[in-house]
Design an enzyme around this catalytic site. Structure first.
Site: not given
Ligand code: ADP
Length: 482
Positions: A153-154, A177-178, A231, A253-254, A287, A384
């Protein structure tokens, strides 16, 4: 629905068709907490349908000449650029960042489309000198196939375009999948892609509040040949595992824990400008934000005073207020995390020099903060922060700075400020990170490879490396030549 959200779709996109669902979820403005739209809450079956569409569209898109694909991408770039203001307002409404930053992100996001439109034309193979007289050796580059993208989302537009533009330029089709926090920007840019002539099925968007179910389908379907994810490291690790059974290619990209090192011989003005840009952009929610500001003892007090002074010029307000330079955090969990890191640091001896508390603007606003006397073992230096908090650690020698900077499982961005050219090279080479900013606080752009080492991820986005991530190399051995 209001004027800002009514211009763009609130339905998901599968096979060129806007789809709704019985279930929907709410998208809210983090500045006010108010609902601004509802979008379809799709599930596993819809994700499968999107993969069906992407798989069906793949052969024709892959066979479309790179030049023709480029022309469509160029139109997409033009349409996004023409809609900068509407997209920026939408982004500020659903994500919270100040309007000026949102406009900047639209331009940044569009730049990937322009770049990859051109770069797609340069997916060259090679001819290789032969080892046997009757043979010739050639390599060709081919698109990997159907790609799945899961985005955060950032940067609600740039994280989509950086992936989609490179995939489409390479000849791949994609299912995105946003983030559930910011689906509207994804749908808006997808609409403009349709308007630009991207064929049905080539670019699909699945909105869902059930990320795990959709993620399961995207990572287990053998027709998906690649996953690109931005994410958290925690979810990245899970998706990496889920992709193992079908041996998918991965770009991850973590998380980061960027060190920003200020040496005694730094230009103080440059160091402050770089720190402000790196730390407080997007309210500290990137990030690559400086997470540990590591300052040499001789300049520590002067740097702290100048930073506190610079921070006093920041303006906390909803992003739509033209004076805003710090908007809200994304949600209550983010606000809670910032508070808990600050209170942990203070309880272990850190000192708050300015800020250090929630802001009166609203539940998700946090005061821009400077904390000193942080030590590397504190939580605030290990996790973070993702908030507008500068955390200052003191060091004595260059070797100490490098040791502290590298003492983390992460390795995305790093920054250093010094006027000594020898030190620039020594330290830039020694830092365990995918990117280093030297006397610069913001360096991401479409022509340079973005990505991390260690647990910050795999692969690179942007630049020639970013296109390569969506291509396979095929070796053709042409025999029987007499
Ligand atoms: P943040 O903490 O920055 O929101 P996330 O890693 O939780 O980072 O989220 C990044 C993306 O990963 C979002 O699109 C979120 O919906 C998705 N996401 C979160 N959990 C899962 C999962 N178990 N499987 C697939 N996608 C996921």
């Amino acid at each position: 629905m209001n004027a800002i959200t009514s211009k763009f779709p609130t339905a998901a996109l599968i096979d060129g068709t806007w789809v709704t669902a019985q279930k929907s979820f709410s998208v809210s403005d983090p500045a006010t907490g108010e609902e601004i739209a509802r979008v379809p809450d799709l599930g596993a079956d819809d994700a499968r349908r999107a993969i069906d569409a992407a798989a069906k569209a793949f052969p024709a898109w892959a066979a479309t000449p790179a030049k023709a694909r480029a022309q469509i991408l160029e139109r997409w770039f033009d349409l996004i650029t023409a809609e900068t203001e509407a997209l920026a307002q939408l982004m500020t409404a659903e994500q919270g960042k100040p309007l000026a930053e949102a406009r900047g992100e639209v331009a940044y996001g569009a730049s990937f489309i322009e770049w990859f439109a051109e770069e797609g034309k340069r997916a060259y193979g090679r001819t290789i000198p032969t080892t046997v007289a009757s043979r010739r050796y050639i390599t060709i580059k081919q698109p990997i196939g159907v790609v799945a993208a899961i985005t955060p989302w950032n940067f609600p537009i740039a994280m989509i375009t950086r992936k989609v533009a490179s995939a489409l330029a390479a000849g791949c089709t994609i299912v995105v999948k946003p983030s559930e926090e910011t689906p509207l920007c994804a749908l808006a840019v997808a609409k403009l892609a349709m308007d630009a002539g991207v064929p049905p099925g080539v670019f699909n968007v699945i909105t869902s509040a059930d990320a795990a179910s959709v993620g399961n389908v995207l990572t287990s379907d053998p027709r998906v040949r690649k996953l690109t994810f931005t994410g958290s490291t925690e979810i990245g690790r899970l998706l990496y595992r889920q992709c193992a059974d079908t041996i998918k290619k991965l770009t991850l990209e973590l998380g980061g824990n960027a060190p920003l090192i200020v040496f005694d011989d730094a230009d103080l003005k440059q160091a402050i400008a770089g720190t402000m840009a790196s730390k407080y952009r997007n309210a500290g929610q990137t990030c690559v934000c400086a997470n540990r500001i590591i300052v040499q003892a001789g300049i520590y007090e002067r740097f702290t005073a100048a930073l506190v002074d610079a921070v006093s010029s920041l303006h906390v307000a909803p992003g739509r207020d033209p004076r805003s330079t710090i908007g809200p955090l994304i949600n209550a969990d983010a606000a809670k995390k910032v508070e808990s890191l600050i209170s942990d640091a203070v309880s272990h001896g850190a000192k708050i020099r300015t800020g250090g508390a929630p802001d009166t603007q609203g539940a998700l606003f946090y005061q821009p903060t400077v904390v000193t006397e942080v030590t590397p073992d504190m939580k605030i230096a290990q996790e973070e922060i993702f908030g507008p908090v500068a955390s200052l650690i003191r060091f004595e020698t260059e070797a100490d700075a490098i040791r502290i900077a590298n003492d983390t499982p992460f390795g995305l961005a790093a920054y250093l400020f010094t006027q000594n050219i020898g030190r620039v090279w020594r330290v830039a080479e020694a830092l365990e990170s995918g990117m280093v900013g030297v006397n610069e606080g913001v360096f991401s752009n479409e022509v340079a490879p973005f990505g991390g080492v260690k647990q910050s991820g795999l692969g690179r986005e942007g630049a020639a490396e970013g296109l390569e991530e969506y291509l396979e190399t095929k070796f053709i051995c042409l025999g029987g030549i007499s």
